[in-house]
Design an enzyme around this catalytic site. Structure first.
Site, PDB file in Angstrom:
ATOM      1  N   ASP A 101     -74.540  22.715 -30.713  1.00 49.45           N
ATOM      2  CA  ASP A 101     -73.913  23.513 -29.950  1.00 49.45           C
ATOM      3  C   ASP A 101     -73.491  24.585 -30.965  1.00 49.45           C
ATOM      4  OD1 ASP A 101     -72.331  24.457 -27.729  1.00 49.45           O
ATOM      5  OD2 ASP A 101     -72.262  22.430 -27.027  1.00 49.45           O
ATOM      6  N   ASP A 203     -72.557  28.622 -26.908  1.00 50.11           N
ATOM      7  CA  ASP A 203     -71.662  28.527 -26.086  1.00 50.11           C
ATOM      8  C   ASP A 203     -71.296  30.228 -25.521  1.00 50.11           C
ATOM      9  OD1 ASP A 203     -69.246  26.631 -24.941  1.00 50.11           O
ATOM     10  OD2 ASP A 203     -68.087  28.539 -25.970  1.00 50.11           O
ATOM     11  N   GLU A 266     -75.620  29.469 -22.785  1.00 49.31           N
ATOM     12  CA  GLU A 266     -74.690  29.014 -21.579  1.00 49.31           C
ATOM     13  C   GLU A 266     -74.238  30.444 -20.842  1.00 49.31           C
ATOM     14  OE1 GLU A 266     -70.796  27.178 -20.610  1.00 49.31           O
ATOM     15  OE2 GLU A 266     -70.797  28.317 -22.229  1.00 49.31           O
ATOM     16  N   HIS A 327     -70.602  18.982 -19.161  1.00 50.23           N
ATOM     17  CA  HIS A 327     -69.147  18.487 -19.421  1.00 50.23           C
ATOM     18  C   HIS A 327     -68.046  19.331 -18.787  1.00 50.23           C
ATOM     19  CE1 HIS A 327     -70.035  21.612 -22.136  1.00 50.23           C
ATOM     20  NE2 HIS A 327     -68.818  21.867 -22.647  1.00 50.23           N
ATOM     21  N   ASP A 328     -68.417  20.393 -18.014  1.00 49.49           N
ATOM     22  CA  ASP A 328     -67.455  21.418 -17.601  1.00 49.49           C
ATOM     23  C   ASP A 328     -67.496  21.442 -15.930  1.00 49.49           C
ATOM     24  OD1 ASP A 328     -66.732  22.589 -19.878  1.00 49.49           O
ATOM     25  OD2 ASP A 328     -68.506  23.909 -19.608  1.00 49.49           O
TER      26      ASP A 328
HETATM   27  C1  GLC Z   1     -67.891  26.631 -22.643  1.00 52.23           C
HETATM   28  C2  GLC Z   1     -67.687  25.324 -22.956  1.00 52.23           C
HETATM   29  C3  GLC Z   1     -66.538  24.622 -22.535  1.00 52.23           C
HETATM   30  C4  GLC Z   1     -65.359  25.398 -23.374  1.00 52.23           C
HETATM   31  C5  GLC Z   1     -65.535  26.865 -23.345  1.00 52.23           C
HETATM   32  C6  GLC Z   1     -64.962  27.739 -24.438  1.00 52.23           C
HETATM   33  O1  GLC Z   1     -67.927  27.040 -21.245  1.00 52.23           O
HETATM   34  O2  GLC Z   1     -69.042  24.582 -22.194  1.00 52.23           O
HETATM   35  O3  GLC Z   1     -66.383  23.445 -22.350  1.00 52.23           O
HETATM   36  O4  GLC Z   1     -64.317  24.862 -23.206  1.00 52.23           O
HETATM   37  O5  GLC Z   1     -66.902  27.364 -23.573  1.00 52.23           O
HETATM   38  O6  GLC Z   1     -65.618  27.282 -25.720  1.00 52.23           O
END
Ligand code: GLC
Ligand code: MG
Length: 531
Positions: A101, A203, A266, A327-328
């Site tokens: 990541d 991210d 992402e 995980h979100d």
């Molecule tokens: C992304 C991650 C998430 C995190 C956010 C801020 O969306 O997947 O878990 O809280 O970024 O970094």
């Protein structure tokens, strides 16, 4: 004509490991690198190729590692750099790939860069972050909101300016318009690539550049009070700016300095905006994550439309991908129910495009109810009531029926689901009819069958809650018939076909020869090899 060659990340499956919750080797109740190493054979046997691990870098853990304080280190809680090197080696020994990541949009407020930046207005690192004078009334420079609640601007007494943070105030946004910032992160990428890392999941890629003039975001006409406060506005100026595509292209260039590496982004955006992240001439992200299955209502026609939209919007040579959990977001077995979770897995593993499996979804793990006083997720703690907690989908992996499901000998950082006695890897691995056994066989079929991993997608017949489509590669053809409801549906295609059921959610149907019209029972899903 020369056969087209496909790359590993096109043919194979990616699996997301949330490291805190995968396997704990030292009894501190938190997963770690040695824990992951001890479970690599499991992933190999499951049929996984790419192992994506959520952040393992030094971090004060305000957002569980998505607040990085050193981009080229390993958090001691997860292990040492030696452990990391061993992990890389063990992954490669099994002919698998390692994806890290990368969190470039923001660092931790405890990163040395930010400590220096906040020291004074003329510090050489000042411009590495986004600092602005207060508005004339002393308030924040504009109306931008934090994804995690409240203003996205934090006032800093010492220099009398505000800094911007799209997420927590402990996660100040880096200024990607500054070439030194770009170089620093690109060098961190090279550091890991040289160590043999096979790619990155980047991210919040669509957040990386903000409007240069910092104009106010417009109100969202669809906002209502049940939504989190961030939804009050449309983030028209704080996200998805044109210039982000130059940054993505530069990141891709860094990745391309090395052989056969992968860049994933992402990105939560509608399809038309999402596909721009493939970049001009596909020189952007290899895989801009496609989250439609996480967001759409579980309805055959909506899903069919989304598949077709996506197929139509993909640039030439742009490779599709599908994500069912992360995980979100609430776990798929909770979102669509236990029975439909099997249909969802069938969909994920037979659609055209790289599938990403979220750890534990192969078992049918569900969201775990976390008592109020045990909530850990800052998103929920920041906005009690409306901020959705992400803890329920982050609970420890269920390995066996011993204490704490074999995850840890200590106190697990989040409670386990009570059902782990039955719902665990050891119990389900060989058990016919179990979710894991079902998914394991689907994965196996997919990995060995070109029609399923690289074949074309052909829409076939979708009515009410029945979704069906074909996959075809040369003379190999598969038909998928999926009932997305618990009541009977009719499959009435306008063409003749015959074939043999290879995998069914009702295993007794496997091996059956079928053809023509079908009455499809509720919750039934069929993967049929056509004659
Ligand atoms: C992304 C991650 C998430 C995190 C956010 C801020 O969306 O997947 O878990 O809280 O970024 O970094
Ligand atoms: Mg540990």
């Amino acid at each position: 004509m020369k056969e087209k060659e496909y790359l590993w990340w096109q043919k194979d499956i990616i699996y997301q490991v949330y490291p805190r919750s995968f396997m704990d080797s030292d009894g501190d109740g938190i997963g770690d690198l040695n824990g992951i190493i001890s479970k690599l054979d499991y992933l190999k046997d499951l049929g996984i190729k790419g192992v994506w691990i959520s952040p393992i870098f030094p971090s004060p853990m305000a957002d569980f590692g998505y607040d990085v304080s050193d981009y080229t280190g390993i958090h001691s809680m997860f292990g040492t750099m030696q452990d990391f090197d061993l992990l890389t080696k063990e992954i490669h020994n099994r002919n698998m790939k390692l994806i890290l990541d990368l969190v470039p949009n923001h660092s931790s407020n405890e990163h040395q860069w930010f400590r220096e930046s906040r020291r004074s207005k003329d510090d050489p690192k000042r411009d590495w972050y986004i600092w602005k004078d207060p508005a004339p009334d002393g308030g924040p420079p504009n109306n931008w909101l934090s994804v995690f609640g409240g203003s996205a601007w934090e006032y800093d007494e010492q220099t009398g300016q505000y800094y911007y943070h799209a997420f927590l105030k402990e996660q100040p946004d880096l200024n990607w318009r500054n070439p030194e910032v770009q170089k620093a992160i690109f060098d961190a990428m090279r550091f890991w690539l040289k160590k043999g890392v096979d790619g990155f999941r980047v991210d919040v890629m669509w957040h990386m550049i903000k409007d240069e003039k910092l104009r106010d975001n417009p109100p969202n006409p669809d906002y209502n009070e049940k939504m989190n406060s961030y939804s009050r506005h449309i983030p028209a100026y704080s996200t998805d700016q044109d210039e982000v595509h130059d940054i993505v292209r530069k990141m891709r260039k860094v990745v391309d300095e090395f052989d056969d590496r992968l860049l994933i982004g992402e990105i939560y955006l509608p399809i038309s905006k999402l596909v721009r992240y493939y970049g001009e001439d596909n020189q952007g992200a290899h895989l801009p994550f496609n989250f439609q299955l996480l967001e759409l209502p579980w309805e055959a026609k909506k899903i069919e439309a989304a598949i077709n939209d996506y197929e139509g919007a993909l640039p030439d040579e742009g490779w599709p991908n599908w994500v069912l959990g992360n995980h979100d977001k609430s776990r798929v077995a909770t979102r669509v129910g236990k029975e439909q979770a099997r249909i969802a897995a069938m969909l994920l593993l037979t659609l055209r495009g790289t599938p990403t499996i979220y750890y534990g979804d192969e078992l049918g793990m569900e969201d775990v109810n976390i008592p109020e006083n045990k909530i850990k997720d800052p998103q929920a703690l920041n906005e009690p009531g409306v901020g959705k907690s992400r803890d329920p989908e982050r609970t420890p992996m269920q390995w066996d029926d011993t204490r704490n499901a074999g995850f840890t000998t200590g106190e697990p950082w989040l409670p386990l689901m009570e059902n782990y006695q039955e719902l665990n890897v050891t119990e389900q691995w060989e058990k016919k009819g179990s979710m894991l056994h079902f998914q394991r066989r689907l994965i196996n079929l997919r990995n060995g069958e070109p029609a399923l991993h690289i074949g074309d997608h052909i829409p076939v017949y979708t009515e009410n809650n029945l979704l069906s489509y074909m996959r075809k590669y040369k003379d190999r053809k598969y038909l998928m018939v999926l009932n997305l409801s618990d009541s009977e549906e009719n499959f009435k295609p306008d063409f003749n076909w015959r074939g043999k059921v290879r995998i069914a959610t009702q295993p007794e149907m496997e091996g059956e020869e079928l053809g023509g019209e079908l009455q499809v029972k509720g919750n039934l899903g069929l993967v049929i090899e056509l004659d």
